[in-house]
Design an enzyme around this catalytic site. Structure first.
Site, PDB file in Angstrom:
ATOM      1  N   HIS A   1       0.800  -1.111   0.401  1.00 15.44           N
ATOM      2  CA  HIS A   1      -0.108  -0.455   0.407  1.00 15.44           C
ATOM      3  C   HIS A   1       0.635   1.050  -0.245  1.00 15.44           C
ATOM      4  O   HIS A   1       0.433   2.101   0.263  1.00 15.44           O
ATOM      5  CB  HIS A   1      -1.109  -0.335   1.453  1.00 15.44           C
ATOM      6  CG  HIS A   1      -1.402  -1.497   1.106  1.00 15.44           C
ATOM      7  ND1 HIS A   1      -2.649  -1.640   0.689  1.00 15.44           N
ATOM      8  CD2 HIS A   1      -1.360  -2.470   2.172  1.00 15.44           C
ATOM      9  CE1 HIS A   1      -3.551  -2.662   0.685  1.00 15.44           C
ATOM     10  NE2 HIS A   1      -2.830  -3.140   1.442  1.00 15.44           N
TER      11      HIS A   1
ATOM     12  N   SER B   1      14.809  20.877 -16.537  1.00 13.90           N
ATOM     13  CA  SER B   1      13.369  22.116 -15.924  1.00 13.90           C
ATOM     14  C   SER B   1      13.908  23.652 -17.496  1.00 13.90           C
ATOM     15  O   SER B   1      14.872  24.083 -16.843  1.00 13.90           O
ATOM     16  CB  SER B   1      13.285  22.159 -15.141  1.00 13.90           C
ATOM     17  OG  SER B   1      11.861  23.524 -15.153  1.00 13.90           O
TER      18      SER B   1
ATOM     19  N   LYS C   1      16.303  21.294 -11.238  1.00 12.48           N
ATOM     20  CA  LYS C   1      15.748  19.870 -11.621  1.00 12.48           C
ATOM     21  C   LYS C   1      16.303  18.777 -11.967  1.00 12.48           C
ATOM     22  O   LYS C   1      17.380  19.691 -12.877  1.00 12.48           O
ATOM     23  CB  LYS C   1      14.023  20.391 -12.705  1.00 12.48           C
ATOM     24  CG  LYS C   1      12.889  20.983 -11.846  1.00 12.48           C
ATOM     25  CD  LYS C   1      12.341  21.087 -10.324  1.00 12.48           C
ATOM     26  CE  LYS C   1      11.710  19.202 -10.814  1.00 12.48           C
ATOM     27  NZ  LYS C   1      11.017  19.580 -11.317  1.00 12.48           N
TER      28      LYS C   1
ATOM     29  N   GLU D   1       9.411   7.719 -17.159  1.00 11.36           N
ATOM     30  CA  GLU D   1       7.466   8.448 -17.458  1.00 11.36           C
ATOM     31  C   GLU D   1       7.431   7.869 -18.224  1.00 11.36           C
ATOM     32  O   GLU D   1       6.174   7.646 -18.735  1.00 11.36           O
ATOM     33  CB  GLU D   1       7.764  10.034 -16.478  1.00 11.36           C
ATOM     34  CG  GLU D   1       7.703  11.040 -15.257  1.00 11.36           C
ATOM     35  CD  GLU D   1       8.610  11.872 -15.270  1.00 11.36           C
ATOM     36  OE1 GLU D   1       7.921  12.789 -14.386  1.00 11.36           O
ATOM     37  OE2 GLU D   1       8.391  12.668 -16.171  1.00 11.36           O
TER      38      GLU D   1
END
Length: 487
Positions: free
Chosen positions: A171, A292, A298, A305
């Protein structure tokens, strides 16, 4: 003798060549032509169509339908056409309806009317079914090679971190400490099943439709079994109608690919979490991450992804294929023209994503200190303590409740298992005091490395068992690599 319709269109060069039309007085409407054309995407089947054409030419020769000289000229022209396709000097045009039309045009340009003899005994229906099987059986081995690379990258990291403790989760909450190598190998087992499915798929896909013709076979004395053997299939299709209608092999491939995409997505999601500031389990190599345009600090997990996102394409392509097939009557229907684009897109997607994921995994740096520090967080050793009580004779139901009370007590008193004393335990339950007899006491099991080592049953997370997994997986993956290379 006058020229055939095909010879006239080739000679004139300005009209679209078609493999049909004798019974039509006029040509198709422009709207129909634009709808029907598929050469812009099925051209990648050209090498496989030419391979099947050579086998078909030899069968026609054995049937007495091509002389020795005609066979020699036919095979020479097909070889020349293949080289022209490879070099780009022969390309389909906007006037070619599909790959078969384009290649027949190329053959007629080289052989004249002799080129038209190759069409005897076959149809675009059995041609395209054969070409697609040849294409997929070839490219599945490329896909397996890339899957093997990802397995190898994961196993290399797992070997280095077989004894590295990490928070095991259910979980997405801390549950029990595990070996980080054990977690990495869980992904290898999933990918190994993907490879096993693809290899099993290949066994069923190794059936040649060539010789089925449009749907009923041919009255010519052809030999479908000989063609199948020459093309590397294990057999010819036993039913000509099923041969041209069947796209089970396409749907099954797309399922195997979609399942692999799901596994890539799950691995990608974990990497996204691991690379986050909140987890900080790994550091991605600069070569496999991006920045970024506005935030200089970043470092984004784009590879992971995209693997997660592109799984949607793979699942969608499977749904497309199943929807195309649903309710189709036997045998060939033009709906089946739509089977190629989802297949090609799936192959391209996997061959694009897999090398990037392999590189990301191979080059990521694991923050061992962070993993081991956080492994006991969230009272992750609670189950070990309950199992100690069980070994001391306490029913698990009672042990579970006692340890649950202990967790609540720690939360109320803002402390952790590591800071507990014997006096603290005695306040919670007499079961903990009873556990101080022979063997380890309650405080002795509140140790992460001990917790890992104790899970030594087959399939467990103990470092020794992880190393056993690695040895077994290496043998499996070596076999997969050998299959992919054809050895």
């Amino acid at each position: 003798m006058g020229k055939s319709r095909e010879e006239e269109t080739v000679a004139e060069g300005g009209k679209p060549m078609r493999l049909w039309g004798g019974r039509f007085e006029g040509g198709p409407a422009d709207a129909l032509t634009r709808l029907s054309v598929s050469v812009q995407f099925d051209w990648r089947l050209a090498p496989y169509d030419l391979l099947a054409s050579r086998a078909h030419a030899r069968v026609l020769h054995r049937a007495g339908l091509l002389s020795d000289d005609e066979l020699t000229r036919m095979l020479g022209a097909l070889e020349d056409l293949e080289e022209a396709c490879r070099s780009g000097s022969f390309r389909p045009t906007v006037a070619d309806e599909d790959v078969h039309t384009a290649l027949e045009r190329g053959l007629l340009e080289r052989l004249g009317s002799l080129g038209g003899k190759l069409r005897a005994g076959r149809s675009r229906n059995d041609q395209v079914a054969t070409d697609l099987r040849l294409y997929l059986r070839d490219h599945v081995r490329h896909i397996v090679s890339r899957l093997v690379e990802l397995e190898t990258a994961l196993m290399s990291q797992a070997e280095e971190h077989a004894a590295t403790a990490a928070p095991g989760m259910t979980h997405l909450q801390h549950a029990q400490p595990v070996s980080f190598g054990h977690q990495l190998l869980a992904h290898v087992h999933a990918i190994a099943r993907d490879v096993d499915r693809l290899r099993d798929w290949d066994r069923r896909a190794a059936v040649s439709p060539l010789g089925a013709g449009a749907l009923a076979g041919s009255s010519l004395p052809l030999d479908p079994q000989a063609v199948a053997e020459e093309l590397g299939f294990t057999s010819a299709a036993p039913n000509s109608m099923d041969a041209v209608a069947d796209r089970d092999f396409a749907a099954e491939f797309l399922f195997c690919a979609a399942m692999a995409g799901v596994h890539l997505s799950r691995l990608g999601e974990e990497i996204v979490l691991w690379a986050s500031q909140e987890f900080h389990w790994i550091e991605m190599d600069d070569a496999y991450s991006t920045g970024s345009s506005i935030m200089p600090q970043k470092k984004n997990p784009d590879v992971a992804e995209l693997a997660r996102g592109k799984s949607g394409r793979l699942i969608g392509n499977l749904m497309t294929m199943l929807t195309i097939l649903k309710g189709l009557p036997l045998t060939y229907n033009r709906d089946l023209q739509e089977d190629k684009e989802p297949i090609f897109d799936t192959v391209d997607t996997l061959l694009l994503v897999l090398p990037a994921m392999s590189g990301l995994v191979a080059t990521m740096r694991v923050n061992t200190a962070r993993l081991e520090t956080s492994a006991p967080d969230g009272f992750a050793l609670a189950t070990d303590l309950a199992e100690l009580l069980v070994r001391k004779g306490v029913p698990f139901r009672d042990a579970h409740e006692a340890v649950g009370h202990l967790v609540v007590w720690c939360q109320v008193n803002d402390t952790t298992f590591e800071k507990l004393t014997e006096e603290d335990l005695a306040k919670i339950s007499p079961h903990f005091t009873a556990a101080t007899g022979e063997g380890p006491g309650a405080l002795d099991v509140l140790n992460v490395q001990g917790a890992l080592a104790s899970r030594k049953a087959f399939g467990g997370t103990a470092p020794d068992r992880v190393r056993d997994q690695l040895a077994a997986l290496r043998e499996i993956v070596d076999g997969q690599a050998a299959w992919a290379s054809g050895s």
